[in-house]
Design an enzyme around this catalytic site. Sequence first.
Site, mmCIF file in Angstrom:
data_model
loop_
_atom_site.group_PDB
_atom_site.id
_atom_site.type_symbol
_atom_site.label_atom_id
_atom_site.label_comp_id
_atom_site.label_asym_id
_atom_site.label_seq_id
_atom_site.Cartn_x
_atom_site.Cartn_y
_atom_site.Cartn_z
ATOM 1 N N SER A 123 76.066 33.550 67.718
ATOM 2 C CA SER A 123 76.520 32.805 68.888
ATOM 3 C C SER A 123 76.670 31.314 68.648
ATOM 4 O O SER A 123 77.337 30.625 69.422
ATOM 5 C CB SER A 123 75.565 33.030 70.068
ATOM 6 O OG SER A 123 74.251 32.630 69.729
ATOM 7 N N ASP A 428 71.357 26.687 77.681
ATOM 8 C CA ASP A 428 70.945 27.845 78.473
ATOM 9 C C ASP A 428 69.638 28.483 78.021
ATOM 10 O O ASP A 428 69.341 29.614 78.379
ATOM 11 C CB ASP A 428 72.052 28.906 78.441
ATOM 12 C CG ASP A 428 72.376 29.360 77.023
ATOM 13 O OD1 ASP A 428 71.712 28.875 76.072
ATOM 14 O OD2 ASP A 428 73.283 30.191 76.846
ATOM 15 N N HIS A 431 71.128 28.188 73.408
ATOM 16 C CA HIS A 431 72.221 27.489 72.733
ATOM 17 C C HIS A 431 72.247 26.010 73.111
ATOM 18 O O HIS A 431 71.675 25.613 74.120
ATOM 19 C CB HIS A 431 73.553 28.156 73.089
ATOM 20 C CG HIS A 431 73.534 29.640 72.910
ATOM 21 N ND1 HIS A 431 73.318 30.519 73.971
ATOM 22 C CD2 HIS A 431 73.662 30.401 71.797
ATOM 23 C CE1 HIS A 431 73.333 31.759 73.513
ATOM 24 N NE2 HIS A 431 73.536 31.725 72.198
#
Length: 466
Positions: A123, A428, A431
Amino acid sequence: MAAKIISLPILTLFSFILPLANSIDFHYPTVFNFGDSNSDTGGLAAGLGFRLAPPNGQIYFKTSSGRFCDGRLIIDFLIINNKICMATKTCILHVLSLIMFICLPLSKCIHFNFPAVFNFGDSNSDTGELIASGIESLVPPNGETYFQTPSGRYCDGRLIIDFLMDAMDLPFLNAYLDSIGVPSFRKGCNFATAGSTILPATATSVSPFSFGIQVAQFLRFKARVIELIAKSKKFEKYLPKEEYFDEALYMFDIGQNDLAGAFYSKSLDQILASIPTILVEFENGIKKLYDQGARNFWIHNTGPFGCLPQNVARFGTDPSKLDELGCLSAQNQAAKLFNIQLHALCIKLQAQYVDANVTFVDIFNIKFNLIANYSRYGFEQPIMACCGYGGPPLNYDSRISCGQTKILNGTSATAKGCSDSTEYVNWDGIHYTEAANQYVSSQILTGKYSDPPFAEKMPFLLKLKF
């Protein structure tokens, strides 16, 4: 996309000016400006009663604004949204940007000269792969800062890879699985998928697209591209040329999930003992790419995931497990050992593949330095999530993701975004924010966190232009 030219002298100047940020006082109630056309926001036009004709003002105001410019002046950037610029990251970045724009034409510049980029990872560099697969979905405020809508990125805006693509004057990478909107893969393709690991996925994995699968996707992508181009030239607009596969930059940012996920079921000793096995799998993937003609490898190490709110919330209830920054010592210890062995592997690969260029990038120290010295760089929250639920000190609840609304303990709860993401390092709980990603990218581009460092005799990535 506007071309980006990254200047080493300017980025070096950043490192000298940023530490002084806290000593600058921008707390002024108002501003009175005196000058000439360099800061005239309409005085001459109003005083003499004339109107500047288009294309003056076309970039920002969409009409003539009284400024002798296509958009905003230096003074406009110093006065943000009719508010006085405070000593925050916003002000610092704008001031430094002005310095960059002023000095850029006079500086020694560097260019990235790769025709295409192929990226593999999780991610940290996923530009829409997991979302395109249909496994997960993102809702606002994800994407709000730059794209104005969720973009498939787990961030409020751009990722590190987006800033690096900008630096190479290349378009943002489209995700391999994203077929909507006739995406162009002419300048590369992104196989990185949120939740991915280096080791093969298991039944409990967030993503089935482990590193080996991503490499297999690339091999199919390459074969299919060559096949289609041979059939018809009409595909050349959307697909890379065959020679691009040999000339491209191959980027990697993966391994964090192998380590972070292991802490849920294994001891620290077991995790440390598994690192060689993880890296054997990584090496096998690199070999497959090399055998297919890849020669330029850009490898990020893993960041200090012990400082992520998700992990601190789960494993940091015992204060003795935290360091002086509030990060988990064991998790960061695992990251450091992984990085040492990954660095050794990169050295081995460079010696083994003498016709290749292997660059190791120390993301850990860039991010750890940001967290340790956050206020120096204009941030206010080094660990607490911007978008989350629960409030200080972490603003993170594993039961509810950014932007979601759920019933928790009989009450409706929403993981909301903060009012200003530029004040936060973390977006969040897992990240980084766009502002943090921008800082990390600027440090990468100085070359001092790379092995080999960017230098005149080792410019596989950077071509110096005087």
